[in-house]
Design an enzyme around this catalytic site. Structure first.
Site, PDB file in Angstrom:
ATOM      1  N   ASP A  38      43.872 -38.752  15.343  1.00 41.43           N
ATOM      2  CA  ASP A  38      44.475 -39.167  14.083  1.00 41.43           C
ATOM      3  C   ASP A  38      44.536 -40.550  14.024  1.00 41.43           C
ATOM      4  O   ASP A  38      44.652 -41.296  14.998  1.00 41.43           O
ATOM      5  CB  ASP A  38      45.954 -38.455  13.667  1.00 41.43           C
ATOM      6  CG  ASP A  38      46.341 -38.844  12.559  1.00 41.43           C
ATOM      7  OD1 ASP A  38      46.005 -38.861  11.309  1.00 41.43           O
ATOM      8  OD2 ASP A  38      47.726 -39.544  12.729  1.00 41.43           O
ATOM      9  N   ASP A  40      46.708 -43.054  11.157  1.00 42.04           N
ATOM     10  CA  ASP A  40      48.060 -43.436  10.649  1.00 42.04           C
ATOM     11  C   ASP A  40      49.125 -42.868  11.589  1.00 42.04           C
ATOM     12  O   ASP A  40      49.269 -41.622  11.621  1.00 42.04           O
ATOM     13  CB  ASP A  40      48.147 -43.215   9.141  1.00 42.04           C
ATOM     14  CG  ASP A  40      47.557 -44.059   8.351  1.00 42.04           C
ATOM     15  OD1 ASP A  40      47.159 -45.027   8.629  1.00 42.04           O
ATOM     16  OD2 ASP A  40      46.906 -43.383   7.510  1.00 42.04           O
TER      17      ASP A  40
END
Ligand SMILES: Nc1ccn([C@@H]2O[C@H](COP(=O)(O)O)[C@@H](O)[C@H]2O)c(=O)n1
Ligand code: MG
Length: 289
Positions: A38, A40
C-alpha cells in the site's frame, strides 16, 4: 532468526508461524518473491516530529492548486470520514459505502478545481510528504534483485508517482495500481480514470488486473505491506499463491485496533515510522544477512 523482529514496535500473534513462512520463502528463493505494498501511511510516514504527514489526497488539499473554499470543503470531508475509516467499532460492511461517499465527493470537488497537470510536481515538492525511513534501501534492493514491487493505492496515482520519482526510486520494477487523473488537451483535470479504488475494494481492483498477476505467475511468494485491514485483499489476484507474509503498520488508535491487526496481519508494527523490519526481512529473503 531476524534480530529486528525483536524490536519494541514488533507484535506477532504467532511468531512460530512467521518463522515457518519465512523459511519456506527462503527455501523457494528470492526469484519466486513479489512485494505488494500500500502507499499512504505504509510506504509514506504517518507523522514526523509530532505532525501528521499528508496522504496523496492531502498533498492536493494543502496545495495552492485549489481554492480556499475547496480546501475548507475537503477538510470537512476529512474530519467527517477519516474517523469512520479508523473506527474499530464499525464493520467493513458498514464503512464501505461511507468510504465510497468520501472518495466520490472529494474527487468531484477536485475536478471542479481544474487542477493543472504541470503544477503537480511543484505541489509534491512543496508538500510535507515523506517516505518512511529506510525507503531507499527497500526500493533499491528490490530493484537490484529484480523483485517486482506493486504499489496498490487508493490515493492518487499521479501524485504517488511524483513522490517516488522525486525521491529517485521509481525504478523499472515498480508498478502502480491507483486512481489516475484524466486531463483535457490543455492539461486541466477533467475526471478520474477507470474504476474508483478506495480502501475496501482493493480485491476488485486486483481482479481487474489479472494480466499483471499472470506475468508474475512464477512468483507465488508474497510480502504484503499495508496499514489498513482493506489492504489485506491486495494480493487476491496472485495466482497459485504459496506463501504470504502480511506486515501491517498500526499508526493510529493503537489500543482499540491492536487486536484486529494481530488477528489479520502476521507482523504488526506499532507506531513504527521506519521500514527497518520489512528491510531486514527483504535482506534475509535475498540472502544478504
Ligand atoms: N479524500 C481522501 C480520501 C482518502 N484519503 C486517504 O487516503 C488513504 C488511501 O490511500 P492508500 O495508499 O493507503 O490506499 C486512506 O487511508 C485515506 O485516509 C484522503 O486522505 N483523502
Ligand atoms: Mg494506506
Amino acid at each position: 532468526m531476524i534480530p529486528e523482529l525483536s524490536n519494541p514496535s514488533v507484535c506477532m500473534r504467532d511468531p512460530q508461524r512467521v518463522e515457518e513462512i519465512l523459511q519456506s520463502m527462503v527455501k523457494a528463493g528470492s526469484n519466486t518473491v513479489q512485494v505488494i505494498a500500500d502507499f499512504d501511511m505504509t510506504l509514506t510516514r504517518f507523522a514526523y516530529k509530532g505532525k501528521r504527514c499528508p496522504t496523496c489526497h492531502n498533498i492536493l488539499d494543502n496545495s495552492n492548486l485549489i481554492s480556499n473554499e475547496c480546501r475548507e470543503e475537503l477538510k470537512v470531508l476529512l474530519d467527517t470520514y477519516y474517523p469512520i475509516e479508523i473506527d474499530s467499532a464499525r464493520s467493513i460492511a458498514e464503512k464501505l459505502p461511507l468510504m465510497v461517499e468520501w472518495w466520490t465527493k472529494a474527487h468531484k470537488i477536485l475536478v471542479q478545481q481544474k487542477i493543472r497537470k504541470d503544477l503537480l510536481a511543484t505541489a509534491v515538492r512543496d508538500s510535507d510528504a515523506m517516505l518512511r525511513e529506510g525507503y531507499q534501501l527497500l526500493f533499491d534492493h528490490l530493484h537490484e534483485h529484480s523483485i517486482p514491487l506493486l504499489i496498490f493505492s487508493a490515493g492518487i496515482g499521479d501524485i504517488l508517482e511524483e513522490v517516488i520519482r522525486q525521491a529517485g526510486v521509481f525504478h523499472s520494477n515498480v508498478k502502480v495500481f491507483s486512481n489516475y487523473m484524466d486531463f483535457d488537451e490543455s492539461g486541466l483535470l477533467k475526471a478520474f480514470k477507470g474504476e474508483l479504488i478506495h480502501i475496501y475494494n482493493k480485491r476488485e481492483g486486483a481482479l481487474l488486473n489479472t494480466g499483471h498477476f499472470e506475468e508474475l505467475r512464477t512468483r507465488p511468494n508474497v510480502l504484503l505491506l499495508g496499514d489498513s485491514l482493506g489492504d489485506l485483499t491486495m494480493a487476491d489476484g496472485v495466482q497459485d499463491m504459496e506463501n504470504i507474509l502480511k506486515i501491517g503498520f498500526l499508526n493510529d488508535k493503537v489500543e482499540e485496533r491492536k487486536q484486529s491487526y494481530l488477528d489479520s496481519f502476521d507482523i504488526v508494527l506499532v507506531q513504527d515510522e521506519t521500514l527497518e523490519v520489512p528491510n531486514a526481512i527483504m535482506l534475509y529473503l535475498t540472502g544478504n544477512k
